[in-house]
Design a protein around this motif. Structure first.
Motif, PDB file in Angstrom:
ATOM      1  N   GLU A  22       0.817  -1.212   0.000  1.00  0.00           N
ATOM      2  CA  GLU A  22       0.000   0.000   0.000  1.00  0.00           C
ATOM      3  C   GLU A  22       0.854   1.267   0.000  1.00  0.00           C
ATOM      4  O   GLU A  22       0.402   2.330  -0.472  1.00  0.00           O
ATOM      5  CB  GLU A  22      -0.915   0.018   1.219  1.00  0.00           C
ATOM      6  CG  GLU A  22      -1.997  -1.050   1.210  1.00  0.00           C
ATOM      7  CD  GLU A  22      -1.530  -2.379   1.811  1.00  0.00           C
ATOM      8  OE1 GLU A  22      -2.362  -3.294   1.975  1.00  0.00           O
ATOM      9  OE2 GLU A  22      -0.313  -2.467   2.132  1.00  0.00           O
ATOM     10  N   CYS A  23       2.083   1.118   0.504  1.00  0.00           N
ATOM     11  CA  CYS A  23       2.967   2.302   0.522  1.00  0.00           C
ATOM     12  C   CYS A  23       3.415   2.674  -0.883  1.00  0.00           C
ATOM     13  O   CYS A  23       3.596   3.856  -1.189  1.00  0.00           O
ATOM     14  CB  CYS A  23       4.168   2.042   1.422  1.00  0.00           C
ATOM     15  SG  CYS A  23       3.727   1.759   3.163  1.00  0.00           S
ATOM     16  N   ASP A  24       3.595   1.660  -1.759  1.00  0.00           N
ATOM     17  CA  ASP A  24       4.001   1.939  -3.137  1.00  0.00           C
ATOM     18  C   ASP A  24       2.818   2.363  -3.989  1.00  0.00           C
ATOM     19  O   ASP A  24       2.954   3.221  -4.873  1.00  0.00           O
ATOM     20  CB  ASP A  24       4.666   0.709  -3.745  1.00  0.00           C
ATOM     21  CG  ASP A  24       6.034   0.446  -3.141  1.00  0.00           C
ATOM     22  OD1 ASP A  24       6.580   1.358  -2.492  1.00  0.00           O
ATOM     23  OD2 ASP A  24       6.546  -0.679  -3.322  1.00  0.00           O
ATOM     24  N   THR A  25       1.675   1.729  -3.773  1.00  0.00           N
ATOM     25  CA  THR A  25       0.499   2.038  -4.594  1.00  0.00           C
ATOM     26  C   THR A  25      -0.162   3.342  -4.184  1.00  0.00           C
ATOM     27  O   THR A  25      -0.997   3.873  -4.925  1.00  0.00           O
ATOM     28  CB  THR A  25      -0.521   0.900  -4.500  1.00  0.00           C
ATOM     29  OG1 THR A  25      -0.961   0.774  -3.134  1.00  0.00           O
ATOM     30  CG2 THR A  25       0.081  -0.427  -4.963  1.00  0.00           C
ATOM     31  N   GLY A  26       0.181   3.872  -3.008  1.00  0.00           N
ATOM     32  CA  GLY A  26      -0.454   5.089  -2.522  1.00  0.00           C
ATOM     33  C   GLY A  26      -1.808   4.837  -1.903  1.00  0.00           C
ATOM     34  O   GLY A  26      -2.498   5.801  -1.512  1.00  0.00           O
ATOM     35  N   ASN A  27      -2.208   3.585  -1.799  1.00  0.00           N
ATOM     36  CA  ASN A  27      -3.496   3.251  -1.217  1.00  0.00           C
ATOM     37  C   ASN A  27      -3.344   3.118   0.296  1.00  0.00           C
ATOM     38  O   ASN A  27      -3.488   2.044   0.867  1.00  0.00           O
ATOM     39  CB  ASN A  27      -4.027   1.969  -1.852  1.00  0.00           C
ATOM     40  CG  ASN A  27      -5.460   1.656  -1.429  1.00  0.00           C
ATOM     41  OD1 ASN A  27      -6.187   2.550  -1.003  1.00  0.00           O
ATOM     42  ND2 ASN A  27      -5.838   0.393  -1.540  1.00  0.00           N
ATOM     43  N   ASN A  28      -3.000   4.236   0.948  1.00  0.00           N
ATOM     44  CA  ASN A  28      -2.821   4.234   2.393  1.00  0.00           C
ATOM     45  C   ASN A  28      -3.358   5.542   2.957  1.00  0.00           C
ATOM     46  O   ASN A  28      -3.717   6.467   2.228  1.00  0.00           O
ATOM     47  CB  ASN A  28      -1.347   4.048   2.755  1.00  0.00           C
ATOM     48  CG  ASN A  28      -0.467   5.145   2.183  1.00  0.00           C
ATOM     49  OD1 ASN A  28      -0.439   6.275   2.696  1.00  0.00           O
ATOM     50  ND2 ASN A  28       0.254   4.818   1.102  1.00  0.00           N
ATOM     51  N   THR A  29      -3.365   5.633   4.273  1.00  0.00           N
ATOM     52  CA  THR A  29      -3.929   6.804   4.958  1.00  0.00           C
ATOM     53  C   THR A  29      -2.875   7.624   5.680  1.00  0.00           C
ATOM     54  O   THR A  29      -3.204   8.466   6.539  1.00  0.00           O
ATOM     55  CB  THR A  29      -4.989   6.344   5.963  1.00  0.00           C
ATOM     56  OG1 THR A  29      -4.401   5.444   6.913  1.00  0.00           O
ATOM     57  CG2 THR A  29      -6.145   5.646   5.244  1.00  0.00           C
ATOM     58  N   CYS A  30      -1.628   7.390   5.362  1.00  0.00           N
ATOM     59  CA  CYS A  30      -0.551   8.121   6.046  1.00  0.00           C
ATOM     60  C   CYS A  30      -0.500   9.577   5.568  1.00  0.00           C
ATOM     61  O   CYS A  30      -0.718   9.866   4.382  1.00  0.00           O
ATOM     62  CB  CYS A  30       0.786   7.453   5.804  1.00  0.00           C
ATOM     63  SG  CYS A  30       0.870   5.767   6.465  1.00  0.00           S
TER      64      CYS A  30
END
Length: 463
Positions: free
Chosen positions: A306-314
């Motif tokens: 998710e960190c590479d795909t940008g599918n995160n909430t950070c």
């Protein structure tokens, strides 16, 4: 007019010739039957048939005499009296004929015996017909139908067949003569039918096994192509006398032998899919838990980063850390006093600060992930001294966080050690270990330590 008479001596030579012909005929195979004189055994009908002496014997009658064949013999009659009644001056004695019950295969009534000598006196008003004929009112001789008058000598099992001047006893079709009686021929015994045979009195009937039909000849059978009627739900293969059904891939044949039902591949093994198997008509598919995707092999699961795909909430102020089956957002490093931040993942406590006495000199923050239930033992992390002092040696130990004793430190050299997983850990779980490296220098009487604060994210699944 007069009749020519053949005496016994003259006819004996003719009979010898007839007997010779008869013997020659009986040399052939299948002539086991014995017929009376004047008859020969015919293999086709298996009956005794009359021998035509008028055709076989040369000069059977001489002069102006005409040869007339009879059953079992022949007559020599003047041509002017042929088929006319004759009037002998004196009635000859009653001729003696063979006894029909004396073992003949076919009973027959022959014409006048060749031993009767006709006389040639003047004509009289009395008319006498030859044997087998009866005198009509108009003075002509008409054939007697022995079969209709029941004057024949055929036994009850035989058929009487009338002929000109006599009759023949024979067996009906489907019967043959055995022991003087007409007995049914068992056609089934002689292979009249290709497959199934049922004998009936005087005949037989053929039938076929299942999967065959009777040909127009009513004897042979031909295969039925059952597949033409599409008896199978999927594929059909015709065989000799039957057929076989087959199913498409992913299906299996039901107990009825024709219907195809779905094959539940998932029930065969727990290892078809890494996570979960879903049965589909004729096939199956593998699915993965959230935060995973199905790999190219269509069976194993791969973590979604998710960190590479940008599918995160950070947030932009946080650091995204991916682990198997998820991710976490790490805040910026904050060191608790008397520690100060020296890098984005390290805190230091200065030696000049009295509050740092007896405290680890540095605390280094590290993060790692670990699949649930990983096999053991497994080397998972390594520590090594970066600064070496003369006369110093190093001690590696787990200072805290190993409450369940899942880990231990194995020193691999005087300046390094490895963290070993000794017991499986089931996730999801977060484990924080403080790994301490103690530096001892007896020359200068120094003892200090550094800490690596290792955070282990144990995934929920073993992949």
């Amino acid at each position: 007019m007069h009749l020519e008479r053949r005496d016994f001596r003259f006819c004996s030579s003719s009979r010898m010739l007839t007997a010779l012909v008869f013997i020659l005929l009986c040399v052939q195979p299948g002539c086991g039957q014995t017929c009376t004189e004047g008859f020969a055994f015919e293999r086709r009908t298996r009956q005794c048939i009359d021998v035509d002496e008028c055709r076989i014997l040369p000069d059977a009658c001489r002069g102006d005499m005409r040869c007339v064949n009879q059953n079992g013999g022949y007559l020599c009659i003047p041509r002017s009296l042929y088929n006319q009644p004759y009037r002998p001056e004196a009635i000859p004695p009653e001729p003696v004929y063979p006894d029909p019950s004396a073992g003949f295969q076919d009973t027959f009534l022959p014409g006048p015996p060749r031993s009767v000598e006709p006389s040639y006196p003047r004509m009289r008003s009395t008319v006498q017909c030859i044997l087998g004929y009866a005198l009509a009112e108009d003075g002509t001789c008409n054939d007697i139908n022995e079969c209709e008058t029941n004057s024949h000598h055929c036994n009850p099992t035989q058929l009487c067949i009338n002929s000109e001047g006599g009759y023949t006893c024979s067996c009906a079709e489907g019967y043959w003569l055995l022991g003087g009686q007409c007995q049914d021929i068992d056609e089934c015994r002689y292979g009249y039918c290709q497959q199934l045979c049922a004998n009936t009195p005087g005949s037989y009937s053929c039938s076929c096994n299942p999967g065959f039909i009777l040909n127009p000849d009513s004897r042979t059978c031909q295969d039925v192509d059952e597949c033409a009627d599409e008896p199978c739900s999927h594929g059909c293969f015709n065989t000799y006398g039957s057929y076989m059904c087959n199913c498409n891939e992913g299906f299996e044949l039901a107990s009825d032998g024709t219907t195809c039902i779905d094959l539940d591949e998932c029930s065969f093994s727990d290892f078809l899919c890494q996570y979960r198997c879903v049965n589909t008509p004729g096939s199956f598919s593998c699915i993965c838990p959230p935060a995973y995707y199905v790999h190219e092999d269509s069976r194993s699961c791969e973590d979604i980063n998710e960190c590479d795909t940008g599918n995160n909430t950070c947030t932009t102020a946080q650091v995204c850390f991916n682990f198997q089956g998820g991710y976490t957002c790490l805040n910026s490093l904050q060191c608790h006093p008397p520690y100060i931040v020296v890098s984005d993942n390290q805190c230091m406590c200065s030696a000049e600060n009295p509050a740092c006495r007896d405290k680890p000199f540095t605390i280094l923050y590290r993060h790692m992930d670990l699949p649930s239930g990983r096999s053991v033992p497994a080397d998972i992390f390594q520590m090594q001294a970066t600064t070496r002092y003369p006369g110093a040696f190093y001690i590696f130990q787990i200072k805290s966080g190993n409450d369940g004793r899942e880990f231990y430190m194995r020193q691999t050299s005087n300046v390094s050690a490895t963290l070993v997983l000794s017991r499986p850990i089931r996730g999801p779980k977060e484990v924080v270990l403080d790994l301490e490296m103690v530096t001892v220098n007896n020359v200068i009487n120094f003892r200090g330590s550094s800490i690596i604060r290792l955070t282990i994210f144990v995934s929920e699944h073993p992949f």
